[in-house]
Design an enzyme around this catalytic site. Structure first.
Site, PDB file in Angstrom:
ATOM      1  N   SER A   1       5.974  -2.183  -1.920  1.00  0.00           N
ATOM      2  CA  SER A   1       5.662  -3.198  -3.084  1.00  0.00           C
ATOM      3  C   SER A   1       5.200  -3.065  -3.963  1.00  0.00           C
ATOM      4  CB  SER A   1       6.102  -4.825  -2.058  1.00  0.00           C
ATOM      5  OG  SER A   1       4.717  -4.721  -1.697  1.00  0.00           O
TER       6      SER A   1
ATOM      7  N   THR B   1       2.891   0.054   9.004  1.00  0.00           N
ATOM      8  CA  THR B   1       3.758  -0.589   9.513  1.00  0.00           C
ATOM      9  C   THR B   1       2.958  -0.748  11.001  1.00  0.00           C
ATOM     10  OG1 THR B   1       5.359   0.985   8.730  1.00  0.00           O
ATOM     11  CG2 THR B   1       5.588   0.873  10.495  1.00  0.00           C
TER      12      THR B   1
ATOM     13  N   GLY C   1       0.658  -1.409  -0.331  1.00  0.00           N
ATOM     14  CA  GLY C   1      -0.095   0.221   0.019  1.00  0.00           C
ATOM     15  C   GLY C   1       0.944   1.074   0.001  1.00  0.00           C
ATOM     16  N   LEU C   2       0.268   2.187  -0.192  1.00  0.00           N
ATOM     17  CA  LEU C   2       0.925   3.659   0.346  1.00  0.00           C
ATOM     18  C   LEU C   2       1.719   4.019   0.892  1.00  0.00           C
ATOM     19  CD1 LEU C   2      -1.687   5.908  -2.296  1.00  0.00           C
ATOM     20  CD2 LEU C   2       0.334   4.811  -3.490  1.00  0.00           C
ATOM     21  N   SER C   3       2.647   5.097   0.736  1.00  0.00           N
ATOM     22  CA  SER C   3       2.914   5.489   2.098  1.00  0.00           C
ATOM     23  C   SER C   3       2.299   5.974   3.013  1.00  0.00           C
ATOM     24  CB  SER C   3       4.181   6.581   2.145  1.00  0.00           C
ATOM     25  OG  SER C   3       4.825   6.892   3.137  1.00  0.00           O
TER      26      SER C   3
ATOM     27  N   ALA D   1      -0.460   4.770   4.453  1.00  0.00           N
ATOM     28  CA  ALA D   1      -1.868   3.986   4.921  1.00  0.00           C
ATOM     29  C   ALA D   1      -1.820   3.486   5.933  1.00  0.00           C
ATOM     30  CB  ALA D   1      -2.154   3.116   3.209  1.00  0.00           C
TER      31      ALA D   1
HETATM   32  S1  ADX Z   1       9.508   0.076  -2.239  1.00  0.00           S
HETATM   33  O1  ADX Z   1       8.428   1.412  -3.449  1.00  0.00           O
HETATM   34  O2  ADX Z   1      10.530  -0.122  -1.638  1.00  0.00           O
HETATM   35  O3  ADX Z   1       8.625  -0.722  -1.260  1.00  0.00           O
HETATM   36  P1  ADX Z   1       9.169   1.319   1.037  1.00  0.00           P
HETATM   37  O4  ADX Z   1       8.254   0.654   1.054  1.00  0.00           O
HETATM   38  O5  ADX Z   1      10.824   0.318   1.022  1.00  0.00           O
HETATM   39  O6  ADX Z   1       9.637   1.606  -1.116  1.00  0.00           O
HETATM   40  O7  ADX Z   1       9.852   2.699   1.368  1.00  0.00           O
HETATM   41  C1  ADX Z   1       9.039   3.611   1.093  1.00  0.00           C
HETATM   42  C2  ADX Z   1       8.613   5.000   2.201  1.00  0.00           C
HETATM   43  O8  ADX Z   1      10.609   6.011   1.709  1.00  0.00           O
HETATM   44  C3  ADX Z   1       8.286   5.599   2.651  1.00  0.00           C
HETATM   45  O9  ADX Z   1       7.727   5.524   3.522  1.00  0.00           O
HETATM   46  C4  ADX Z   1       8.543   6.982   2.401  1.00  0.00           C
HETATM   47  O10 ADX Z   1       8.970   7.486   3.923  1.00  0.00           O
HETATM   48  C5  ADX Z   1       9.988   7.178   2.138  1.00  0.00           C
HETATM   49  N1  ADX Z   1      10.063   7.694   0.685  1.00  0.00           N
HETATM   50  C6  ADX Z   1      11.555   8.594   0.355  1.00  0.00           C
HETATM   51  N2  ADX Z   1      11.265   8.825  -0.922  1.00  0.00           N
HETATM   52  C7  ADX Z   1       9.794   7.904  -1.667  1.00  0.00           C
HETATM   53  C8  ADX Z   1      10.183   7.647  -3.737  1.00  0.00           C
HETATM   54  N3  ADX Z   1      10.078   8.305  -4.275  1.00  0.00           N
HETATM   55  N4  ADX Z   1       8.380   6.885  -2.545  1.00  0.00           N
HETATM   56  C9  ADX Z   1       7.651   6.599  -1.855  1.00  0.00           C
HETATM   57  N5  ADX Z   1       8.306   6.185  -0.882  1.00  0.00           N
HETATM   58  C10 ADX Z   1       9.865   7.278  -0.814  1.00  0.00           C
END
Ligand code: ADX
Length: 209
Positions: free
Chosen positions: A86, A19, A12-14, A16
């Site tokens: 992801s 955690t 899911g999106l950051s 959301a």
């Molecule tokens: S993933 O895309 O590789 O699965 P992951 O979950 O590890 O991402 O990391 C996401 C976290 O990195 C976000 O919650 C946010 O705090 C931080 N972040 C920094 N830059 C980005 C970006 N460009 N896109 C998304 N998350 C980012």
């Protein structure tokens, strides 16, 4: 009862709620006698995936690494909980197949929340920056997020209380017989503790019992 390992995969999106839910499920499963490890995107990026950025290639590498650790843990009786964005369906499916290849189950939990709500909440202040163009390739704003087509559990984090979300996840795990079902607050593991006259607290949410 010997505990079965499995992988619980949040996507899911950051912001959301991945955690938060991962940590609450961790507490609940630990209380029911499981060994649990949470692999959180933000944390993994400070160690195992340190130095990786947010290009598709780097995100795929990050997810493959997390997936690999989940696979190792799951096949050794540990509950592996991944909480990373992801964003790409293909790599999520690749990880699912590799976990299943070793005989462990992979349960996908989609934590859905509209981008407008996330941008409004903006706990980390990242959406504001992303919308202003200060962060390039930000998931959901200027970078893709591919929703799961048929997640095992769908959480709508802007519409449901967190207790319900946890209950839905635990319910799915009970249905699959991956975790013991609580009968009036009792489990087999709990009973064996009681025999040793140890007091244990089993559930975070008694309403689940
Ligand atoms: S993933 O895309 O590789 O699965 P992951 O979950 O590890 O991402 O990391 C996401 C976290 O990195 C976000 O919650 C946010 O705090 C931080 N972040 C920094 N830059 C980005 C970006 N460009 N896109 C998304 N998350 C980012």
């Amino acid at each position: 009862m010997e505990q079965k390992g499995f992988t619980l995969w949040f996507t899911g999106l950051s912001g959301a709620g991945k955690t938060t839910l991962a940590r609450l499920v961790e507490i609940e499963l630990s209380a029911r006698g499981h060994k649990v490890e949470v692999l959180d995107g933000d944390v993994i990026r400070t160690n195992l995936s340190k130095g990786l950025g947010f290009s598709k290639e780097d995100r795929d590498t990050n997810i493959r690494r997390i997936g690999y650790v989940c696979r190792l843990l799951s096949r050794n009786g540990v509950v592996a909980i991944s909480a990373a964005i992801s964003p790409y369906r293909e790599v999520r499916d690749e990880v699912r197949r590799s976990v299943e290849q070793d005989g462990a189950e992979f349960i996908e939990v989609f934590v859905k929340c509209p981008i407008m709500v996330l941008a409004e909440r903006d706990v980390k202040g990242l959406y504001k920056k992303a919308l202003a163009g200060e962060i390039k390739s930000f998931t959901g704003v200027s970078d893709p997020y591919e929703e799961p087509l048929s997640p095992h559990v769908l959480i709508e984090s802007d519409r449901e209380p967190v207790e319900l979300s946890v209950a839905k996840i635990i319910g799915e795990l009970e249905r699959r017989q991956l975790v013991p079902t609580l009968v009036a607050g009792r489990t087999e593991a709990a009973d064996s503790f009681r025999e040793e006259e140890t007091t244990v607290h089993f559930t975070l949410f008694p309403a689940l019992a």
